[in-house]
Design an enzyme around this catalytic site. Structure first.
Site, PDB file in Angstrom:
ATOM      1  N   ARG A  91       0.757  -1.463  -0.838  1.00  0.00           N
ATOM      2  CA  ARG A  91       0.226   0.424   0.245  1.00  0.00           C
ATOM      3  C   ARG A  91       0.692   1.039  -0.692  1.00  0.00           C
ATOM      4  O   ARG A  91       0.852   2.677  -0.589  1.00  0.00           O
ATOM      5  CB  ARG A  91      -1.082  -0.112   1.419  1.00  0.00           C
ATOM      6  CG  ARG A  91      -2.084   0.886   0.979  1.00  0.00           C
ATOM      7  CD  ARG A  91      -2.786   0.642   2.398  1.00  0.00           C
ATOM      8  NE  ARG A  91      -3.455   0.106   2.496  1.00  0.00           N
ATOM      9  CZ  ARG A  91      -5.010  -0.171   2.078  1.00  0.00           C
ATOM     10  NH1 ARG A  91      -5.527   1.406   1.321  1.00  0.00           N
ATOM     11  NH2 ARG A  91      -5.527  -1.462   1.526  1.00  0.00           N
ATOM     12  N   ARG A  92       1.789   1.129   0.522  1.00  0.00           N
ATOM     13  CA  ARG A  92       2.672   2.602   0.963  1.00  0.00           C
ATOM     14  C   ARG A  92       3.968   2.518   0.049  1.00  0.00           C
ATOM     15  O   ARG A  92       5.031   1.416   0.222  1.00  0.00           O
ATOM     16  CB  ARG A  92       3.223   2.501   2.718  1.00  0.00           C
ATOM     17  CG  ARG A  92       1.626   3.049   2.803  1.00  0.00           C
ATOM     18  CD  ARG A  92       1.933   3.331   4.442  1.00  0.00           C
ATOM     19  NE  ARG A  92       1.345   4.020   5.409  1.00  0.00           N
ATOM     20  CZ  ARG A  92       1.013   3.993   6.430  1.00  0.00           C
ATOM     21  NH1 ARG A  92       2.259   4.161   7.424  1.00  0.00           N
ATOM     22  NH2 ARG A  92      -0.243   3.939   7.341  1.00  0.00           N
ATOM     23  N   LYS A 113       2.746 -18.392   6.426  1.00  0.00           N
ATOM     24  CA  LYS A 113       1.605 -18.962   6.926  1.00  0.00           C
ATOM     25  C   LYS A 113       1.289 -17.667   8.291  1.00  0.00           C
ATOM     26  O   LYS A 113       1.664 -17.039   8.715  1.00  0.00           O
ATOM     27  CB  LYS A 113       2.182 -20.032   9.053  1.00  0.00           C
ATOM     28  CG  LYS A 113       3.357 -19.346   9.454  1.00  0.00           C
ATOM     29  CD  LYS A 113       4.395 -20.500  10.392  1.00  0.00           C
ATOM     30  CE  LYS A 113       5.491 -19.450  11.161  1.00  0.00           C
ATOM     31  NZ  LYS A 113       4.896 -18.579  12.089  1.00  0.00           N
ATOM     32  N   HIS A 168       8.817 -22.614   6.276  1.00  0.00           N
ATOM     33  CA  HIS A 168      10.300 -22.704   5.934  1.00  0.00           C
ATOM     34  C   HIS A 168      11.091 -24.556   7.058  1.00  0.00           C
ATOM     35  O   HIS A 168      12.217 -23.843   6.095  1.00  0.00           O
ATOM     36  CB  HIS A 168      11.712 -21.819   6.414  1.00  0.00           C
ATOM     37  CG  HIS A 168      11.878 -20.506   7.263  1.00  0.00           C
ATOM     38  ND1 HIS A 168      10.426 -20.534   8.659  1.00  0.00           N
ATOM     39  CD2 HIS A 168      12.222 -21.109   9.083  1.00  0.00           C
ATOM     40  CE1 HIS A 168      10.459 -20.250  10.291  1.00  0.00           C
ATOM     41  NE2 HIS A 168      11.924 -20.125   9.731  1.00  0.00           N
ATOM     42  N   GLU A 171      13.693 -19.919  22.073  1.00  0.00           N
ATOM     43  CA  GLU A 171      13.867 -19.406  21.303  1.00  0.00           C
ATOM     44  C   GLU A 171      14.769 -18.429  22.573  1.00  0.00           C
ATOM     45  O   GLU A 171      13.411 -17.981  23.436  1.00  0.00           O
ATOM     46  CB  GLU A 171      12.861 -18.423  20.632  1.00  0.00           C
ATOM     47  CG  GLU A 171      12.437 -19.606  19.185  1.00  0.00           C
ATOM     48  CD  GLU A 171      11.771 -18.629  18.440  1.00  0.00           C
ATOM     49  OE1 GLU A 171      12.177 -18.107  17.435  1.00  0.00           O
ATOM     50  OE2 GLU A 171      10.736 -18.414  18.404  1.00  0.00           O
ATOM     51  N   ASP A 193       1.402 -19.672  16.294  1.00  0.00           N
ATOM     52  CA  ASP A 193       2.763 -19.093  16.025  1.00  0.00           C
ATOM     53  C   ASP A 193       3.813 -20.235  15.056  1.00  0.00           C
ATOM     54  O   ASP A 193       4.206 -19.980  14.358  1.00  0.00           O
ATOM     55  CB  ASP A 193       3.296 -17.751  16.615  1.00  0.00           C
ATOM     56  CG  ASP A 193       5.120 -17.998  15.575  1.00  0.00           C
ATOM     57  OD1 ASP A 193       4.447 -17.348  14.384  1.00  0.00           O
ATOM     58  OD2 ASP A 193       6.172 -17.016  16.652  1.00  0.00           O
ATOM     59  N   HIS A 204       5.739 -25.459  11.813  1.00  0.00           N
ATOM     60  CA  HIS A 204       6.736 -25.809  12.265  1.00  0.00           C
ATOM     61  C   HIS A 204       6.656 -27.289  13.086  1.00  0.00           C
ATOM     62  O   HIS A 204       7.343 -28.444  13.391  1.00  0.00           O
ATOM     63  CB  HIS A 204       8.029 -24.643  13.550  1.00  0.00           C
ATOM     64  CG  HIS A 204       7.955 -23.403  12.622  1.00  0.00           C
ATOM     65  ND1 HIS A 204       7.853 -23.482  11.004  1.00  0.00           N
ATOM     66  CD2 HIS A 204       7.664 -21.917  12.370  1.00  0.00           C
ATOM     67  CE1 HIS A 204       7.623 -21.933  11.078  1.00  0.00           C
ATOM     68  NE2 HIS A 204       7.966 -21.192  11.676  1.00  0.00           N
TER      69      HIS A 204
END
Length: 480
Positions: free
Chosen positions: A48-49, A154, A184, A222, A241, A246
């Protein structure tokens, strides 16, 4: 010599976003460095920008390459950047974008000496989930779905119902064979090596079952917090998520039967059979956590109960895995950042063989590190040198990068971008897989466990640490 892909126009929606900067443009650069990109290629960033002029956008991309690639070969980057431009578009208006795609196709056809119909379109939707439906409608309206392959990031919906709605939206504009649902983790060299490790070695294949294996851990902690992604996490959470995508995909690769071939139909059928046997999750055997300080993050509700940590016990009800628990864990702000699969073998319990220090030896485990520099370890017990027959621990190590220095592995996004260009969907997720994984996780969405707090830099909530019998390999004997 590897055949290069056909001429391509790559349209990247979300081209000024974080994923494009960290993964997509560096991936394209490395493919160019390895001379794996099509000889005729046009890359159109869209959104959009506008970031300004085409030169401004190229400067933005160049800066991303310097930040996330490191030392940049300008002889490679220069010609690639010349192929890049930015064309604003929105769900309401895609006329300028469609015109730019047609112009690029005409130019590539001229360069290649082929027809416009020989030029392939690759549409990459790196956009928020709520933007997918209107963007797909725009692509259909502008007929950009013709002769195209669509890459969808995703999360694939937020629950079973929304996943089905999203699939219906995609199916109205694209045939299933045109859709590439990207995860991925599946593109990682080490994940694919799981198949070679198991099915090419007589040492492992006969023992890959409930008669030899005590448990399986799929552990992806993580160290990073959600800083900069607060709004995304508030609308998604850790389960959506990481787990429904994954970690469940990794479970599929560990648990599948012999696919008999490395091709789309065979791999997808083997994973589908494994997922069909996974028991829907029991919320009583799921731990949700939230790290201390999450509610102070930008764009996060000060009363948020969104989970930043999930630990799960899962079961597969088939002849190979019945009675073997699978433990899945992931979370933010933890003590380490790793991607580890641990296969723990049943203790043979020969009592005449004892450790010099009773209770000091560790279980036999096959440990697969899913980093870009993949490593495999096998923990074994051996005789301690000296008199008597006391045991001690030993480790076999396989360092794939060091042992094959002449190899040229691809980073996950490099591999998957190349696969899309070649029309190979082997390492992409099917609509059926997506729905089945939501079915497995749906009980936890409907009966959410209470969210427990945990300190940053720990291994998560106390209640999750002893979920596996014998504890997690990562952080073993360490408390939060």
């Amino acid at each position: 010599m590897t055949t290069k892909p056909a001429p391509h126009v790559l349209v990247l929606f979300g081209a000024t976003g974080d994923l494009a900067a960290r993964k997509l443009f560096p991936g394209l650069y490395r493919l160019a460095l390895a001379k794996r990109l099509p000889d005729q290629l046009a890359i159109i960033g869209s959104g959009r920008r506008s970031p300004g002029s085409d030169e401004d956008f190229r400067s933005h991309v160049h800066q991303a390459l310097k930040e996330f690639v490191g030392e940049v070969d300008e002889m490679v980057a220069g010609p690639l950047l010349e192929r890049i431009r930015f064309v604003p578009s929105s769900a309401d208006d895609g006329t300028a974008l469609a015109a730019a795609v047609h112009d690029a196709e005409d130019q590539l056809a001229l360069e290649s000496g082929q027809t416009v119909g020989d030029v392939q379109r690759l549409l990459y939707l790196s956009v928020p989930p709520q933007a997918v439906e209107p963007m797909v409608a725009m692509l259909d309206r502008e007929q950009l779905n013709v002769r195209s392959r669509l890459v969808a990031e995703k999360p694939f919906g937020t629950d079973l119902a929304s996943a089905r709605e999203l699939d219906a939206v995609l199916s109205e504009a694209f045939d299933e064979k045109q859709i590439f649902r990207i995860d991925h983790f599946i593109g990682k060299e080490a994940v694919q090596n799981l198949l070679a490790l198991r099915f090419a070695n007589g040492l492992f294949e006969p023992a890959w079952n409930r008669h030899s294996i005590e448990s399986v851990q799929i552990d992806v902690p993580e160290k990073l917090t959600v800083t900069g992604r607060g709004s995304f996490y508030e609308g998604t959470g850790c389960l959506r998520d990481m787990v429904t995508t994954h970690l469940c995909q990794l479970l599929g690769f560990v648990a599948m039967e012999d696919p008999h071939a490395f091709r789309e139909g065979a791999i997808r059928a083997a994973k589908a059979a494994a997922f069909a046997a996974v028991r829907p999750l029991d919320p009583e055997r799921v731990v949700f956590g939230q790290y201390d300080g999450y509610r102070e993050e930008p764009d996060v509700d000060p009363d948020s109960d969104v989970e930043t940590y999930v630990a799960i016990e899962a079961w597969i009800d088939n002849d190979r895995w019945r009675g073997v628990p699978f433990y899945l864990r992931t979370g933010k702000a933890l003590a380490a950042g790793q991607r580890t699969i641990t296969i723990r073998f049943i203790d043979p319990r020969h009592r005449w063989l004892q450790a010099a220090d009773p209770g000091a030896t560790e279980p036999n485990e096959l440990v697969i590190e899913l980093s870009d520099d993949p490593r495999i370890e096998i923990d074994v017990r051996a005789k301690r040198p000296g008199p008597g027959m006391a045991l001690t621990d030993g480790v076999f190590r396989l360092h794939l990068g060091g042992d094959t220095p002449d190899s040229s592995p691809l980073e996950a996004y490099e591999r998957l971008l190349l696969d899309v260009m070649n029309g190979d969907r082997t390492l992409f997720t099917s609509a059926g897989e997506v729905e089945r994984l939501w079915e497995i996780c749906q009980p936890v969405l409907e009966h959410r466990p209470a969210v427990e707090s945990y300190p940053q830099g720990s291994w998560g909530p106390e209640s999750a640490l002893d979920l596996p019998l014998g504890g997690w390999r990562l952080g073993r004997n360490q408390k939060a």
